[in-house]
Design an enzyme around this catalytic site. Structure first.
Site, short mmCIF file in Angstrom:
data_model
loop_
_atom_site.label_atom_id
_atom_site.label_comp_id
_atom_site.label_asym_id
_atom_site.label_seq_id
_atom_site.Cartn_x
_atom_site.Cartn_y
_atom_site.Cartn_z
CB VAL A 53 -0.95 0.02 1.22
CG1 VAL A 53 -0.19 0.18 2.52
CG2 VAL A 53 -2.01 1.10 1.08
CE1 TYR A 54 3.21 1.24 4.64
CE2 TYR A 54 5.48 0.55 4.36
CZ TYR A 54 4.36 0.65 5.15
OH TYR A 54 4.39 0.18 6.44
CB SER A 55 3.12 6.34 0.03
OG SER A 55 4.30 5.89 0.67
N GLY A 64 2.08 1.00 -4.04
CA GLY A 64 3.10 0.25 -4.76
C GLY A 64 4.35 1.04 -5.07
CD GLU A 65 2.76 5.02 -5.38
OE1 GLU A 65 1.90 5.35 -6.23
OE2 GLU A 65 2.47 4.46 -4.31
#
Length: 314
Positions: A53-55, A64-65
Site C-alpha cells: 500500500v505504500y504510499s 506500490g510506489e
C-alpha cells in the site's frame, strides 16, 4: 561488525534495525531513496520493511510506489541475496483484504514491483476478522510451498486471532507465523505489552515494532515552542501535551547524555532491549537522518537505564 539477530524461529538473520520503506517514492524521491538504502547497506544493514500500500495516501500516488523504488534499487545494485525483504498484504487499493484469492494476487503484484522471485517475510498488514484464519493461513502456506514467500508474519492482529492462526498451522502442518509487527514504543506500550507480548514469548515469535520513534517524537526534535517541518509533525507533537511524554523526553535526555548518543538511538535501544524484539523499524528520508537510527546496533543500555526509561514511560 554488528552481529545479526535470528528472527524468531526462522532462518532469517537480520540487522538490529529494520529500515522502514514507507518514505520511498513518497517523501523521498528515487535519488534520495537510493542514497538512504546505499548508506544503510554500507553500514551493514540488511533488513528492509515495506508494504504494497505504500504510499497510496500521498497526493497523486496509488500504492506500490515503495516496492517499485526498492525493485529498481535491487536491480541496480544486484544485491537481492544480501537483503531480507519484508512486505505486507491487505491494504493496497487494488488488492484489499485477506481472502485467499486476494493474498495470492497481491503477492504476485508485489513480486513484479520488487523485481524478485521471492519475498523473505510476508505480513498480513491488518487482520480481517471476517476472514477465517484457515483461509488466510492456507493461502500463505501455498505461497511458501510455491517458493514465492520464505516466511510469514502478522501485523495489527489480536492475541486471540494470532493464537488461533498459530494453532491451525500447528495442527495442519502448514506455514506458521514467525514474527509479529506491533505498534510499540516508549509512549505506546499497551499496544503490545500484555496478552499479545505474552503470546509472542510463549510461542517464540519475534517482534519487529513499527512507530518505533512515535512518528518522530522520540527523536527529541519536538520540544515546547519548536517548529518541525514534517508531514507527521501534528501526530508527534501531541505527546508533548501529556505528562508521560514530557517525562519520557527527560529520561531520554538523561540517558542520551550519559552515552553521548542521540535521543533517537536511546529510544530504539530501549525497544531493542525488550523481550521478543528482534529489530525496531525506523525510516529515514535523508542520509543525514540515518546515523541516529543505525546507532541502535552499537548502543547497549545498562539494566538501570532500561528500568529508568520503563518507569518514565509507565
Amino acid at each position: 561488525m554488528t552481529s545479526l539477530r535470528t528472527l524468531g524461529s526462522s532462518d532469517l538473520q537480520v540487522f538490529p534495525l529494520a529500515l522502514g520503506g514507507n518514505v520511498f517514492g513518497w517523501t523521498a524521491d528515487l535519488d534520495q531513496s537510493f542514497a538512504v538504502l546505499d548508506a544503510y547497506r554500507a553500514a551493514g544493514g540488511n533488513f528492509v520493511d515495506t508494504a504494497d500500500v505504500y504510499s497510496a495516501w500521498g497526493e497523486g500516488l496509488s500504492g506500490g510506489e515503495s516496492e517499485t523504488v526498492l525493485g529498481k534499487w535491487l536491480a541496480a545494485r544486484g544485491n537481492r541475496d544480501g537483503v531480507v525483504l519484508a512486505t505486507k498484504v491487505g491494504q493496497h487499493p487494488e488488492y484489499p483484504g485477506l481472502s485467499a484469492a486476494n493474498i495470492k494476487a497481491a503477492a504476485d503484484a508485489s513480486l513484479r514491483r520488487l523485481g524478485t522471485d521471492h519475498i523473505d517475510l510476508y505480513y498480513t498488514h491488518y487482520d480481517k476478522p471476517e476472514v477465517p484464519v484457515e483461509e488466510i493461513i492456507g493461502a500463505l502456506d501455498e505461497l511458501v510451498r510455491a517458493g514465492k514467500v520464505r516466511h510469514i508474519a502478522a501485523s495489527n492482529i489480536s492475541a486471540e486471532r494470532l493464537e488461533a492462526s498459530l494453532d491451525f498451522s500447528e495442527r495442519e502442518g502448514l506455514a506458521r507465523y514467525v514474527a509479529l509487527q506491533p505498534h510499540y514504543n516508549l509512549v505506546s506500550r499497551d499496544t503490545y505489552e500484555g496478552e499479545l507480548r505474552d503470546l509472542a514469548v510463549r510461542t517464540g515469535l519475534a517482534a519487529v515494532p513499527y512507530y518505533a520513534l512515535a512518528a518522530g517524537f522520540l527523536t527529541g526534535k519536538y520540544r515546547p515552542g519548536a517548529a518541525v517541518d514534517s508531514v507527521r509533525a501534528g501526530g508527534a507533537a501531541k505527546h508533548l501535551e501529556s505528562e508521560r511524554g514530557r517525562r519520557v523526553l527527560a529520561a531520554l535526555d538523561e540517558v542520551a547524555g550519559a552515552h553521548d548518543a542521540p535521543v533517537a538511538t536511546v529510544a530504539l535501544a530501549w525497544l531493542a532491549a525488550q523481550p521478543t524484539v528482534a529489530a525496531p523499524i525506523a525510516s529515514a528520508r535523508t542520509v543525514e537522518q540515518l546515523p541516529a537510527l543505525l546507532g541502535v546496533a552499537e548502543l547497549s543500555l545498562t539494566e538501570d537505564e532500561v528500568a529508568r526509561l520503563t518507569r518514565a514511560s509507565a
